[in-house]
Design a protein around this motif. Structure first.
Motif, mmCIF file in Angstrom:
data_model
loop_
_atom_site.group_PDB
_atom_site.id
_atom_site.type_symbol
_atom_site.label_atom_id
_atom_site.label_comp_id
_atom_site.label_asym_id
_atom_site.label_seq_id
_atom_site.Cartn_x
_atom_site.Cartn_y
_atom_site.Cartn_z
ATOM 1 N N UNK A 1 0.842 -1.192 0.000
ATOM 2 C CA UNK A 1 0.000 0.000 0.000
ATOM 3 C C UNK A 1 0.884 1.251 0.000
ATOM 4 N N UNK A 2 0.257 2.398 -0.222
ATOM 5 C CA UNK A 2 0.975 3.664 -0.126
ATOM 6 C C UNK A 2 1.148 4.081 1.328
ATOM 7 N N UNK A 3 2.065 5.015 1.535
ATOM 8 C CA UNK A 3 2.456 5.414 2.895
ATOM 9 C C UNK A 3 1.315 6.019 3.707
ATOM 10 N N UNK A 4 0.273 6.517 3.044
ATOM 11 C CA UNK A 4 -0.844 7.152 3.749
ATOM 12 C C UNK A 4 -1.876 6.159 4.275
ATOM 13 N N UNK A 5 -1.633 4.871 4.112
ATOM 14 C CA UNK A 5 -2.650 3.868 4.453
ATOM 15 C C UNK A 5 -3.214 4.050 5.854
ATOM 16 N N UNK A 6 -2.353 4.146 6.856
ATOM 17 C CA UNK A 6 -2.832 4.228 8.235
ATOM 18 C C UNK A 6 -3.374 5.614 8.596
ATOM 19 N N UNK A 7 -3.171 6.588 7.717
ATOM 20 C CA UNK A 7 -3.770 7.908 7.922
ATOM 21 C C UNK A 7 -5.169 7.973 7.311
ATOM 22 N N UNK A 8 -5.401 7.197 6.270
ATOM 23 C CA UNK A 8 -6.708 7.192 5.600
ATOM 24 C C UNK A 8 -7.675 6.228 6.287
ATOM 25 N N UNK B 1 1.487 6.177 12.686
ATOM 26 C CA UNK B 1 0.780 6.114 11.405
ATOM 27 C C UNK B 1 1.307 7.097 10.365
ATOM 28 N N UNK B 2 1.954 8.162 10.819
ATOM 29 C CA UNK B 2 2.490 9.157 9.895
ATOM 30 C C UNK B 2 3.742 8.660 9.173
ATOM 31 N N UNK B 3 4.473 7.744 9.791
ATOM 32 C CA UNK B 3 5.784 7.382 9.250
ATOM 33 C C UNK B 3 6.032 5.887 9.100
ATOM 34 N N UNK B 4 5.149 5.054 9.642
ATOM 35 C CA UNK B 4 5.464 3.628 9.745
ATOM 36 C C UNK B 4 5.626 2.947 8.383
ATOM 37 N N UNK B 5 5.044 3.519 7.324
ATOM 38 C CA UNK B 5 5.179 2.920 5.986
ATOM 39 C C UNK B 5 6.026 3.792 5.056
ATOM 40 N N UNK B 6 6.878 4.607 5.643
ATOM 41 C CA UNK B 6 7.671 5.534 4.821
ATOM 42 C C UNK B 6 9.023 4.951 4.413
ATOM 43 N N UNK B 7 9.403 3.816 4.990
ATOM 44 C CA UNK B 7 10.691 3.220 4.672
ATOM 45 C C UNK B 7 10.600 2.276 3.486
ATOM 46 N N UNK B 8 11.719 1.575 3.221
ATOM 47 C CA UNK B 8 11.780 0.609 2.124
ATOM 48 C C UNK B 8 12.070 -0.762 2.722
ATOM 49 N N UNK C 1 -8.467 -8.039 5.066
ATOM 50 C CA UNK C 1 -8.044 -9.075 6.010
ATOM 51 C C UNK C 1 -6.540 -9.299 5.893
ATOM 52 N N UNK C 2 -5.799 -8.204 5.735
ATOM 53 C CA UNK C 2 -4.358 -8.303 5.572
ATOM 54 C C UNK C 2 -3.677 -8.609 6.913
ATOM 55 N N UNK C 3 -2.583 -9.334 6.858
ATOM 56 C CA UNK C 3 -1.790 -9.601 8.049
ATOM 57 C C UNK C 3 -0.397 -8.984 7.961
ATOM 58 N N UNK C 4 0.005 -8.571 6.772
ATOM 59 C CA UNK C 4 1.292 -7.904 6.592
ATOM 60 C C UNK C 4 1.115 -6.795 5.557
ATOM 61 N N UNK C 5 1.511 -5.586 5.943
ATOM 62 C CA UNK C 5 1.377 -4.433 5.054
ATOM 63 C C UNK C 5 2.758 -3.843 4.811
ATOM 64 N N UNK C 6 3.086 -3.638 3.543
ATOM 65 C CA UNK C 6 4.387 -3.085 3.173
ATOM 66 C C UNK C 6 4.217 -1.894 2.227
ATOM 67 N N UNK C 7 5.212 -1.005 2.157
ATOM 68 C CA UNK C 7 5.139 0.106 1.207
ATOM 69 C C UNK C 7 5.098 -0.414 -0.223
ATOM 70 N N UNK C 8 4.242 0.148 -1.024
ATOM 71 C CA UNK C 8 4.068 -0.353 -2.388
ATOM 72 C C UNK C 8 5.330 -0.175 -3.224
ATOM 73 N N UNK C 9 6.154 0.796 -2.849
ATOM 74 C CA UNK C 9 7.402 1.010 -3.579
ATOM 75 C C UNK C 9 8.397 -0.123 -3.355
ATOM 76 N N UNK C 10 8.147 -0.981 -2.357
ATOM 77 C CA UNK C 10 9.021 -2.124 -2.083
ATOM 78 C C UNK C 10 8.628 -3.357 -2.892
#
Length: 208
Positions: free
Chosen positions: A60-67, A77-84, A135-144
């Motif tokens: 998903x994109x980095x904004x997932x937990x903000x949306x 939630x602001x940064x947890x998906x901002x890495x690679x 029903x996801x169990x693992x969420x990663x940045x889409x750029x990865x």
């Protein structure tokens, strides 16, 4: 799904470039979150391999937990998906992979371009509610995601991802709809004669 019109085909997926393009060019758009995934990925934890189902690993994109207001137990939630090559996992998956140990800081191996790649666990989320379509169990940045650059490079000739956008204010919906109607006229993609052209037609409101 084919409609009664033989020249029309409906789908819920969009080109990977659409989300970033909408966020960049439409001032009404606050966030754009794309969803993509692997079918039955093999996740390696230590010396164990886990064949997971198609819903386990989602990009998903980095904004997932903000949306979406799904609570994080660990992580911002602001940064947890901002890495690679980092991931947030559910309580259920943390228990499965690591027992009662704190999962944050642990490493797992996920499918990569050609070989598995190490992924650091940087967040822990509650399990999704049973009545949720997610029903996801693992969420990663889409750029990865393996192949991400190729998908983006394919432009409007690649339809792979579900897209959710969030407008800045409800009052902006009318203005955005007008802009969108104009924009979508330019999304018709030239195709070989034996293929049907694709046109992004409409947006469907959802509640989050």
């Amino acid at each position: 799904m084919l409609t009664k019109k033989e020249d029309e085909e409906n789908t819920i997926v969009t080109p990977p470039i659409l989300g970033p393009d909408l966020k960049r060019n439409f001032p009404e758009v606050e966030s754009a979150v794309r969803f993509d995934g692997y079918y039955k990925p093999v996740i390696k934890v230590g010396n164990q391999n886990f064949q997971e189902d198609g819903n386990t690993l989602t990009f998903v994109d980095a904004d997932f937990f903000k949306v979406f207001n799904f609570p994080l137990l660990q992580g911002n939630p602001e940064t947890v998906l901002s890495g690679h090559n980092e991931a947030v996992i559910s309580e259920r998956l943390a228990k499965k992979y690591f027992g009662n140990a704190d999962p944050v800081g642990k490493t797992v191996m996920v499918p990569g371009e050609s070989n598995p790649v190490p992924v650091s666990i940087v967040g822990l989320m509650k399990n999704f509610p049973a009545n949720s379509s997610m029903q996801f169990d693992m969420v990663m940045p889409i750029t990865s995601m393996a192949g991400y650059k190729d998908k983006m490079g394919a432009g409007l000739n690649s339809y792979n991802e579900i897209l959710v956008i969030k407008l800045k204010k409800e009052l902006m919906q009318a203005a955005f709809n007008i802009s969108w109607m104009s924009f979508r006229k330019n999304t018709l993609i030239p195709k070989p004669k034996h293929q049907k052209p694709r046109l992004i037609k409409f947006l469907i409101p959802i509640s989050v």
